[in-house]
Design a protein around this motif. Structure first.
Motif, mmCIF file in Angstrom:
data_model
loop_
_atom_site.group_PDB
_atom_site.id
_atom_site.type_symbol
_atom_site.label_atom_id
_atom_site.label_comp_id
_atom_site.label_asym_id
_atom_site.label_seq_id
_atom_site.Cartn_x
_atom_site.Cartn_y
_atom_site.Cartn_z
ATOM 1 N N GLU A 54 0.748 -1.244 -0.076
ATOM 2 C CA GLU A 54 0.097 -0.062 -0.042
ATOM 3 C C GLU A 54 0.901 1.214 -0.104
ATOM 4 O O GLU A 54 1.920 1.141 0.721
ATOM 5 N N LEU A 55 0.769 2.301 -0.820
ATOM 6 C CA LEU A 55 1.509 3.229 -1.069
ATOM 7 C C LEU A 55 0.809 4.592 -0.352
ATOM 8 O O LEU A 55 -0.286 4.810 -0.517
ATOM 9 N N LEU A 56 1.974 5.687 -0.120
ATOM 10 C CA LEU A 56 1.282 7.035 0.243
ATOM 11 C C LEU A 56 1.138 7.510 -1.157
ATOM 12 O O LEU A 56 1.831 7.131 -2.291
ATOM 13 N N PRO A 57 0.529 8.724 -1.253
ATOM 14 C CA PRO A 57 0.015 9.305 -2.326
ATOM 15 C C PRO A 57 1.326 9.437 -3.292
ATOM 16 O O PRO A 57 1.080 9.357 -4.522
ATOM 17 N N SER A 103 3.126 14.814 -4.083
ATOM 18 C CA SER A 103 2.033 14.119 -3.741
ATOM 19 C C SER A 103 0.513 14.643 -4.317
ATOM 20 O O SER A 103 -0.467 14.159 -3.622
ATOM 21 N N GLN A 151 2.110 6.430 -4.892
ATOM 22 C CA GLN A 151 0.944 5.811 -5.747
ATOM 23 C C GLN A 151 1.077 6.678 -7.010
ATOM 24 O O GLN A 151 0.757 6.126 -8.151
ATOM 25 N N LEU A 152 1.297 7.848 -7.003
ATOM 26 C CA LEU A 152 1.363 8.734 -8.280
ATOM 27 C C LEU A 152 2.207 8.264 -9.273
ATOM 28 O O LEU A 152 2.043 8.057 -10.325
#
Lengths: 438, 438
Positions: free
Chosen positions: B16-19, B346, B22-23
């Motif tokens: 699971e990734l932080l924003p 982010s 994730q981008l």
């Protein structure tokens, strides 16, 4: 036959599409994503499998019955049944790494072991946006959300749709002013108005033990219709002194005004005092979206404002507002109603390059040039009669064919055939690129 | 505290990734998708859950041990562990509705209950393409696939990478020419060359009961290195009469020639006689892709040619060729090696519109105008001090801020601040749009 054949099939309640439909489905998903991004929402992706204790922290209700839950070794796992609980878990877990207000979109599959019936799916896409505040969140966000809905459904190609808007505080305050106690039961009953009709609602309200006068006032209340400003005027004219009612009415008035600032046409949003949505979750503004020409489909995009996203995972107060589009169900219903999907293409390819008389290398070259010019191109590489090659383009509905034979090679040209008009001309590759792009 | 708090966490082995991450992840996925589409592959989406009898039709091996399998009511379900078995099932099931050669891409999550260790994931994205023929499939496709790999990794930003190419018929034919019987064991041993080194391979081959002369010839064979044409010349010079070897060598020669036609630079593909890939599946061309500067990561994109995609579900003969990028693992390794992800943004937003002195409506207006001009914009709607509003843009790394106060409103202008340079100027919205787009 060398081994046993297992008959190929999927589980009931799961959707799987043929290429033409899949392309439409993905196009819709892309439009939704594009609109969510345009408003500065950022994508999240969380595991489809979570700890059961996380997904079931709230517990109770239909959810628990429908959930796909299983053990793997000693671990109690569940498939997510929505994207809201994972969001609550995510924001609580990563609270210190996030910047608030936190605007996220999430487009992904969720799982519910629903009773098997037409139009109900056990695996389906939800397309969610939420804006989460830290402690508090401005009412302006409640107006921005329907703006995203408006832009999205317009881009999806719908002309006539109405975003129905209500405020739970208006409802709750109104019921408080009537001095009735079983608000939740009343809300549940009112929420069924569209399904069961007025008379049945009256009957149910009476069965809840309400006085005739209270039932009458409720029916009067939910019968308030008209333009947005007319409804707001009618609500003001009720002269209700209840504090929650006044607060809700003030919010509703602000939301309507800000939605106008966001350039959403008046015909595309309307206050509807009959909608309540999720009974133990939403606390302020609530939304439903109806396709005016297909009201039977029901709401295609719903949501609202909540006070506390993640009370089961953190003591932080995280108010938010959000919506969800149930894309799988929406697609299914639009497809069933033949609103989409007729005469669709089964490919993204704009050109099929057909080598003649073994002009393979030159055809590869042309296909590469087309791609370099941003054209989606494929080559028919198989050894086959020319009719079969054209048949491939026909079946997939590829709009152009380029033929490369010895004449084209020696003249340094291509023969471009428009598969819709039948027109065929021998031109330079640059001319062909220009024509295809047109 | 009104209720028990469940500590928010996800299962081990899930990503699971932080924003910001994730981008980057989504950007990579978009690049892969764009390249797959450019070559005319069409998207498929199949259920993540299938009947266990389907997914386990082949049975045996690690797969069965790792699979997430469970009962729901009376139904025996499993989560897919790859995208190939679902493709086989799909093509068999929908055979009559598909047009061949069938070119599909599929980017989705798959599940394997692997032993928990760093860099291994139980839920991960695979990004697959396959071209499936009906009965036969031209060798040209075997050259197009590495072309897609080349274009994809170039667009992903890699300069130095090598697509290693081999042909199973060359290997099998060579072993046949040695008159050894346990080809599969030999292949398995050779496949370990990179991991265990030459000496250990020699040892293992001897332990398989091979004559010293055979071991020597095998080691000579896998030691054939050089430029593509040199390797082909060396293979020809071996003078092997075996029919399968000759067929494989002819295919390999053709594939190399066609890859050149597809404009893949010579330095980005190389015949490598040591790679074999999945031992009971691939039958012709095989691929592995190595990032030259990060060989330890191993193959980042692998695949090959197979004779029979769907033998467990149909009697149709369906040869195909395809590859898979394990995106989750690739992302993880690039991130760990700090090749990606440093100083990432982010947000997708290009502008934050900040209303000053309550100029909300005018700010909404400006945000809408920006979006109409294709700029991703959001407005800071919360009631806060200006420092906090700028802090939001700072933390998310939003490149521009637009300030709207009474002066801007009366002059019909906006104040645009470049957050990187600190430059600030008061200009028209049209000028601001132009500057932001630049």
């Amino acid at each position: 036959m060398s081994k046993d054949i297992v008959k190929p099939s999927i589980l009931p309640g799961f959707m799987e599409l043929l290429p033409a439909d899949q392309l439409i489905f993905n196009k819709m998903m892309d439009i939704i994503r594009h609109n969510y991004e345009k408003f500065g929402f950022i994508p999240l992706d969380t595991p489809a499998i979570e700890k059961s204790e996380i997904l079931l922290a709230k517990g109770g209700g239909e959810t628990e019955k429908q959930i796909y839950r299983f053990m793997k070794g000693d671990t109690d796992l569940s498939l997510r049944f929505d994207l809201t609980v994972p969001l609550a878990r995510y924001v609580s877990q990563h609270f210190n790494d996030l910047t608030f207000p936190f605007r996220r979109y999430h487009i992904a599959k969720v799982y519910r072991g629903e009773r098997n019936q037409k139009g109900r799916f056990r695996e389906f896409y939800q397309c969610d946006i939420d804006i989460i505040g830290n402690g508090k969140l401005s009412i302006i966000n409640d107006a921005e959300i329907p703006t995203v809905i408006y832009n999205t459904f317009k881009d999806l190609g719908f002309e006539s749709f109405t975003i129905h808007i209500n405020n739970r505080k208006v409802l709750n305050g109104f019921f408080e002013s009537l001095d009735v106690t079983n608000k939740v039961d009343i809300l549940r009953t009112i929420d069924k108005l569209d399904k069961i009709g007025k008379e049945a609602v009256v009957e149910e309200l009476k069965n809840l033990g309400l006085e005739d006068s209270a039932v009458e006032r409720i029916m009067e209340f939910i019968n308030i219709k008209g333009k947005n400003d007319e409804i707001i005027a009618s609500l003001n004219n009720l002269g209700i002194k209840n504090g929650m009612f006044k607060e809700g009415l003030e919010e509703l008035t602000q939301v309507v005004n800000y939605i106008r600032c966001f350039n959403v046409p008046e015909k595309n949003f309307n206050i509807d005092l009959t909608i309540a949505r999720g009974l133990d979750y939403y606390t302020g503004t609530v939304y439903e979206t109806i396709l005016d020409d297909y009201p039977k489909i029901g709401s295609v995009c719903s949501g609202g404002r909540y006070d506390n996203l993640a009370e089961y995972y953190t003591e932080q107060k995280l108010p938010g507002v959000g919506i969800s589009i149930g894309l799988t169900r929406l697609f299914y219903q639009l497809r069933e109603a033949k609103i989409i999907g007729e005469n669709a293409s089964s490919t993204l390819s704009q050109v099929l390059v057909i080598p003649m008389d073994n002009c393979i290398e030159q055809s590869i070259n042309i296909a590469s040039k087309l791609r370099e010019n941003g054209i989606i191109a494929e080559m028919y590489s198989e050894d086959a009669k020319v009719g079969k090659k054209f048949g491939y383009a026909d079946k997939l509905n590829i709009p152009f064919v380029i033929l490369i034979g010895p004449d084209e090679v020696s003249d340094n040209k291509v023969t471009l055939k428009n598969m819709h008009t039948g027109n065929q001309e021998t031109i330079t590759i640059e001319e062909a690129v220009a024509l295809i792009k047109k």
